[in-house]
Every structure is written in structure tokens, then in C-alpha cells.
Motif scaffolding. Structure first.
Motif, PDB file in Angstrom:
ATOM      1  N   ARG A  27      19.399 -23.121   6.118  1.00  0.00           N
ATOM      2  CA  ARG A  27      18.520 -24.247   6.051  1.00  0.00           C
ATOM      3  C   ARG A  27      19.067 -25.647   6.001  1.00  0.00           C
ATOM      4  O   ARG A  27      20.343 -25.707   5.580  1.00  0.00           O
ATOM      5  CB  ARG A  27      17.666 -24.159   4.586  1.00  0.00           C
ATOM      6  N   ARG A  28      18.552 -26.491   6.593  1.00  0.00           N
ATOM      7  CA  ARG A  28      18.863 -27.950   6.923  1.00  0.00           C
ATOM      8  C   ARG A  28      18.231 -28.692   5.709  1.00  0.00           C
ATOM      9  O   ARG A  28      17.014 -28.770   5.674  1.00  0.00           O
ATOM     10  CB  ARG A  28      18.819 -28.332   8.274  1.00  0.00           C
ATOM     11  N   VAL A  29      18.999 -29.537   5.078  1.00  0.00           N
ATOM     12  CA  VAL A  29      18.462 -30.274   3.832  1.00  0.00           C
ATOM     13  C   VAL A  29      18.912 -31.829   4.199  1.00  0.00           C
ATOM     14  O   VAL A  29      20.167 -31.985   4.141  1.00  0.00           O
ATOM     15  CB  VAL A  29      19.206 -29.878   2.393  1.00  0.00           C
ATOM     16  N   GLU A  79      18.693 -40.143  11.462  1.00  0.00           N
ATOM     17  CA  GLU A  79      19.569 -39.060  11.802  1.00  0.00           C
ATOM     18  C   GLU A  79      19.837 -37.801  10.853  1.00  0.00           C
ATOM     19  O   GLU A  79      19.964 -36.786  11.076  1.00  0.00           O
ATOM     20  CB  GLU A  79      20.789 -39.680  12.443  1.00  0.00           C
ATOM     21  N   ALA A  80      19.614 -38.516   9.429  1.00  0.00           N
ATOM     22  CA  ALA A  80      19.764 -37.257   8.374  1.00  0.00           C
ATOM     23  C   ALA A  80      18.739 -36.497   8.452  1.00  0.00           C
ATOM     24  O   ALA A  80      18.940 -34.986   8.172  1.00  0.00           O
ATOM     25  CB  ALA A  80      20.198 -38.337   7.223  1.00  0.00           C
ATOM     26  N   VAL A  81      17.507 -36.982   8.720  1.00  0.00           N
ATOM     27  CA  VAL A  81      16.054 -36.101   8.697  1.00  0.00           C
ATOM     28  C   VAL A  81      15.844 -35.143   9.822  1.00  0.00           C
ATOM     29  O   VAL A  81      15.413 -34.213   9.891  1.00  0.00           O
ATOM     30  CB  VAL A  81      15.070 -37.048   8.316  1.00  0.00           C
ATOM     31  N   ARG A  82      16.812 -35.495  11.122  1.00  0.00           N
ATOM     32  CA  ARG A  82      16.537 -34.770  12.313  1.00  0.00           C
ATOM     33  C   ARG A  82      16.926 -33.224  12.100  1.00  0.00           C
ATOM     34  O   ARG A  82      17.852 -32.781  11.594  1.00  0.00           O
ATOM     35  CB  ARG A  82      17.517 -35.197  13.266  1.00  0.00           C
ATOM     36  N   GLY A  83      15.691 -32.511  12.150  1.00  0.00           N
ATOM     37  CA  GLY A  83      16.100 -31.102  12.007  1.00  0.00           C
ATOM     38  C   GLY A  83      15.809 -30.648  10.781  1.00  0.00           C
ATOM     39  O   GLY A  83      16.156 -29.392  10.575  1.00  0.00           O
ATOM     40  N   LEU A  90       9.588 -40.413  10.870  1.00  0.00           N
ATOM     41  CA  LEU A  90      10.574 -39.428  10.397  1.00  0.00           C
ATOM     42  C   LEU A  90      10.037 -37.924  10.553  1.00  0.00           C
ATOM     43  O   LEU A  90      10.731 -36.933  10.790  1.00  0.00           O
ATOM     44  CB  LEU A  90      10.995 -39.446   8.779  1.00  0.00           C
ATOM     45  N   GLY A  91       8.778 -37.983  10.605  1.00  0.00           N
ATOM     46  CA  GLY A  91       8.061 -36.537  10.693  1.00  0.00           C
ATOM     47  C   GLY A  91       8.355 -36.217  12.231  1.00  0.00           C
ATOM     48  O   GLY A  91       8.288 -34.880  12.262  1.00  0.00           O
ATOM     49  N   SER A  92       8.367 -37.099  13.212  1.00  0.00           N
ATOM     50  CA  SER A  92       8.517 -36.678  14.572  1.00  0.00           C
ATOM     51  C   SER A  92       9.937 -35.881  14.781  1.00  0.00           C
ATOM     52  O   SER A  92      10.211 -35.341  15.859  1.00  0.00           O
ATOM     53  CB  SER A  92       8.684 -37.922  15.483  1.00  0.00           C
ATOM     54  N   VAL A  93      11.045 -36.174  13.875  1.00  0.00           N
ATOM     55  CA  VAL A  93      12.296 -35.340  14.129  1.00  0.00           C
ATOM     56  C   VAL A  93      12.434 -34.428  13.224  1.00  0.00           C
ATOM     57  O   VAL A  93      13.431 -33.683  13.190  1.00  0.00           O
ATOM     58  CB  VAL A  93      13.406 -36.580  14.173  1.00  0.00           C
ATOM     59  N   GLY A 112      23.436 -24.246   1.919  1.00  0.00           N
ATOM     60  CA  GLY A 112      22.716 -25.141   2.683  1.00  0.00           C
ATOM     61  C   GLY A 112      23.498 -26.264   3.476  1.00  0.00           C
ATOM     62  O   GLY A 112      24.583 -26.403   3.354  1.00  0.00           O
ATOM     63  N   GLN A 113      22.643 -26.356   4.668  1.00  0.00           N
ATOM     64  CA  GLN A 113      23.423 -27.280   5.613  1.00  0.00           C
ATOM     65  C   GLN A 113      22.791 -28.883   5.231  1.00  0.00           C
ATOM     66  O   GLN A 113      22.032 -29.240   5.480  1.00  0.00           O
ATOM     67  CB  GLN A 113      22.979 -27.153   7.272  1.00  0.00           C
ATOM     68  N   VAL A 114      23.797 -29.425   4.540  1.00  0.00           N
ATOM     69  CA  VAL A 114      23.240 -30.872   3.963  1.00  0.00           C
ATOM     70  C   VAL A 114      23.849 -31.958   4.650  1.00  0.00           C
ATOM     71  O   VAL A 114      24.976 -31.903   5.135  1.00  0.00           O
ATOM     72  CB  VAL A 114      23.584 -30.874   2.340  1.00  0.00           C
TER      73      VAL A 114
END
Length: 447
Positions: free
Chosen positions: A325-327, A386-390, A411-414, A358-360
Motif C-alpha cells: 500500500r502506498r501512503v 508528488e507525495a500524493v501521486r499513486g 490532488l485527487g487527479s494523481v 507500507g510504502q510511505v
């Protein structure tokens, strides 16, 4: 003749105090034993991020074009002793390794290094946060080891700086507390603080033990207030209430007030946690440990908030493992307008999730370099986007203004999933939900 001031220790407290004293018109000599720190200060560079401090330094540091030249720096205790009429001791008192008690070695070392060079009547002023009883001991040491003997007096003048507001808090304090033993010591401190006193700042004169206790008592009260509202957040989680509305309602009572009633992942930094622990330890040594047993629960509530945010994040990614999971974590500093990551709840949460697979990825406007030094294995991004991407979930853990002004739609778009957990109850739920996000905050299961 105008007083000359030396400042022993040029960390967060000392650098700010030295620059502020120069701003008030005094000739100031700052001393530190770390060459790298002194070199930076001589260039007008601050060793930490504090709004307005670097500008103030550059205004006064000798050798910088256009400066007043009132502020210089040295590593020589003999030079500082010869220079100053008043010596402020501003060194750190961290938590002793493996114990709750304060580590007094830096204060003791500063006094021991200064004392042999004090050959004329002078005033040494402690500003560090110390266990009650320290001033008595240090005053006796100075009288015994300074060549000028009893003509070297001690006073205690605790600091009340808030990181992010330190310059203003020094130049325009809400109170000045002085523990003194003579009219001369009081007169000298009134001269040092003549400008804020003239502006109406209360000047409280007291004895050594009371002056030492004021800072720890104030921090203990603030910690209690923060942990109280966080305890209410736990009850709101269980009962289906809204802790933000609860805080608003009780905050209208002026006996309670609204400050420090925002529930979240708790307090951290280099002061509150170690100060309440040192207070408990010292009370135990004095035989008054029962008076402060409540602080143990305050500490426990505070630390528990971090684990609860980790559990909220686990629920947000399906309730099972963080593996794969990406956090995204927005925030690394323990509070906004600071790069201080000491005992940062935000980094603690990020680290726990990382250790659980987790992938933080972390982003903070000012705390990135310090965060990397402490947690080099976390991922770091150059922007919130960039932090929020994915990311499968976004955690808002330090209440920077930059984060409150983020565009949820962008942010929602990435993001891989539009799920945000507000660990500081500082974002606008309606704004984020309108952009299609699932918004969840601590103590607000129904908000």
C-alpha cells in the motif's frame, strides 16, 4: 554605560535571544562550542528554520554589509566573560538517556567553563528549562569557583518561546519571570528588558524555585489541555460524537478557552514531552511524586494518539496489512512554521506504517532535511502533489497553511484513491468531500 550581554549557547533559544538583545540595542557576544554553528552565525545564517530570525541576525551580525555590527560570535569563554556584564545561559536540557530526568550536563558544563573567568561583579542568568533546585546549586558553584566570588550573582529567567513565533515572543513577551536574590540582580534585568516592560509586559519577580517551576508548570498545563481534548476524541470515536463541535462548545466558556483544544495526533517537539517527564522525575526526587502522577496519564494519552492514527490508516486501506500500500504523509515537523522533527508525531506515524510494510512518502515545507537524517528509509517528495501521486491514502499530520490551501481536485487527479485522514482536524471536510474524497478525522466518526 550601556550593558553588554553575552549569550552562552546559540541553538534555537540562544540564537534567538542573542539577535533579539541586539535588536533591543545592546552589544551582544554569542558563544558556542560547536565551530560549524558559530561559522554559520557569523555569516548571518541560522542553524534552524525560524520565521524572521535570519533577517534579524543579518540586521545585526558584525561584518555583514549594512548591519549594525552589534552582534558577534566566539568560542572563547574568557572573551565572553571579559565582554559581558550579563551572561545568559541558553543551552539545552534534553531528556537523560534511558531515564525521565533532565540531562543537566550542558548547563553544568557552561557554568563550569564560564566561572573561572569571572573576575569582576557580574550577573549570570539561566534561561534553560531545569529541574527545580538547580539554581540554588549553580549559584553556590559560581560563588565558590568564580574569582570574583559572591560578586558573581545568579538569576533565573525562564524562556517561553513558541517555535514559529520565537522572535516576537522574545521582543514582545507575554510575561517576564525573574528569580532573583538581590535588588541589584532585579535592577539589571529590568534594564535588560526595559523596552518590553515599557510596552506593558508584566515583570514577575520571585525566588529561584518558583521561577524554575513556572516553565514546567506552564508546559504541563498545556500538555494537559491537549491530552484532555484528545481523550475526548477517543470518547467521541466510541460514542459517535464530533470532537471538533465539542471543543467549540466548551471553548466558549472563558474559564476554559478555545486554544489548544484541537484534537489530533498529539504534541511532540523538544520541549513538552521531555519537560513533563523531567517534572515527574524531579517531583519523585523531592518526595512529591503523587502530586504529578496525572502527568503520566497525560503522556500516555498523547503517545496513544499516534497508534490510533496508524489504525485509522490501516482501516482506510482495507483493514489488513499495509504491505504493497502506498501512503502519503503530509508533514514531518512536529508543528507548522518549524523544521524541528524532534519527537515528531507525524514522523512517528510515518515510521510505524513503514515498519509495517507500507510504502510511505513524506512531504514537509521545511522539515525534509532533518526528517531524512532521522528516518532515511522513508520516501520523500519535493511537493505535496508528488507525495500524493499513486497513494492509496493521504495522511495530514502537520497543520501547515500550505496544506490547508491545497486543491483537493488537483490532488485527487494523481491519487490512486481519494481517501484523506486529517490527523490535525485542520482541513475543511466539505471542500474535500465536494472533490470526491472520503474525509476522516480523529474523534469525528460522523463529521
Amino acid at each position: 554605560m550601556s550593558l553588554k550581554i553575552s549569550v552562552i549557547g546559540t541553538g534555537y533559544l540562544g540564537a534567538t535571544h542573542a539577535a533579539a538583545m541586539a535588536e533591543l540595542g545592546f552589544e551582544v557576544l554569542g558563544l558556542d562550542v560547536v565551530a560549524e554553528k558559530i561559522d554559520k552565525l557569523r555569516r548571518g545564517e541560522v542553524p534552524m528554520y525560524e520565521p524572521g530570525l535570519e533577517e534579524l541576525l543579518r540586521k545585526h551580525v558584525a561584518g555583514i554589509p549594512g548591519s549594525t555590527g552589534r552582534l558577534r560570535f566566539t568560542m572563547d569563554f574568557a572573551e565572553a566573560a571579559d565582554f559581558g556584564d550579563v551572561h545568559f545561559v541558553c543551552v539545552n536540557t534534553p531528556q537523560r538517556h534511558g531515564e525521565y530526568a533532565a540531562d543537566m550536563s550542558y548547563v553544568d558544563s557552561a557554568i563550569a567553563s564560564l566561572a573561572p573567568h569571572l573576575t569582576r561583579p557580574t550577573l549570570v542568568v539561566g534561561k534553560s528549562t531545569v529541574p527545580v533546585g538547580s539554581a540554588d546549586r549553580l549559584a553556590a558553584y559560581l560563588a565558590a569557583h568564580a574569582p570574583a566570588g559572591a560578586d558573581v550573582e545568579l538569576a533565573w529567567n525562564p524562556e517561553f518561546l513558541r517555535e514559529g513565533f520565537a522572535v516576537d515572543d522574545t521582543l514582545h513577551p507575554d510575561r517576564i519571570v525573574t528569580g532573583v536574590r538581590s535588588e541589584r540582580a532585579e535592577r539589571l534585568l529590568r534594564e535588560v528588558y526595559a523596552a518590553p516592560i515599557a510596552d506593558g509586559t508584566p515583570f514577575v519577580v520571585t525566588d529561584f524555585p518558583t521561577a524554575e517551576l513556572v516553565k514546567t508548570a506552564a508546559n504541563s498545563f498545556l500538555a494537559t489541555k491537549i491530552s484532555f481534548i484528545n481523550a475526548m476524541a477517543e470518547v467521541c470515536e466510541a460514542a459517535g460524537g464530533d470532537v471538533a463541535k465539542l471543543a467549540e462548545a466548551i471553548g466558549y466558556d472563558d474559564r476554559i478557552g478555545r486554544k489548544f483544544l484541537r484534537a489530533g495526533i498529539g504534541f511532540g517537539g523538544g520541549c513538552l514531552p521531555k519537560d513533563i517527564r523531567a517534572f515527574m522525575a524531579r517531583a519523585g526526587e523531592l518526595g512529591a511524586d503523587q502530586a504529578l502522577t496525572f502527568l503520566r496519564e497525560i503522556d500516555s494519552i498523547n503517545m496513544r494518539q499516534r497508534g490510533q492514527m496508524v489504525e485509522l490508516a490501516r482501516q482506510a486501506v482495507g483493514g489488513g496489512s499495509f504491505l504493497g500500500r502506498r501512503v502519503a504523509v503530509l508533514g514531518a515537523a512536529f508543528k507548522p512554521d518549524s523544521d524541528d522533527v524532534r519527537d515528531s508525531p507525524a514522523l512517528n506515524v510515518a515510521g510505524q506504517i513503514h515498519l509495517q510494510g507500507g510504502q510511505v512518502t513524506v512531504y514537509d515545507p521545511k522539515g525534509m532535511d532533518n526528517a531524512r537524517r532521522i528516518f532515511p528509509t522513508l520516501g520523500y517528495a519535493d511537493s505535496a502533489l508528488e507525495a500524493v501521486r499513486g497513494a492509496d491514502v493521504v495522511l495530514h499530520l502537520t497543520e501547515w497553511r500550505e496544506f490547508r490551501e491545497l486543491d483537493p481536485q488537483e490532488l485527487g487527479s494523481v491519487a490512486a484513491a481519494r481517501v484523506i485522514l486529517d490527523g490535525r482536524n485542520a482541513l475543511d471536510p466539505q471542500l474535500w468531500r465536494k472533490a470526491g474524497w472520503t474525509y476522516r478525522a480523529m474523534g469525528r466518526p460522523t463529521a
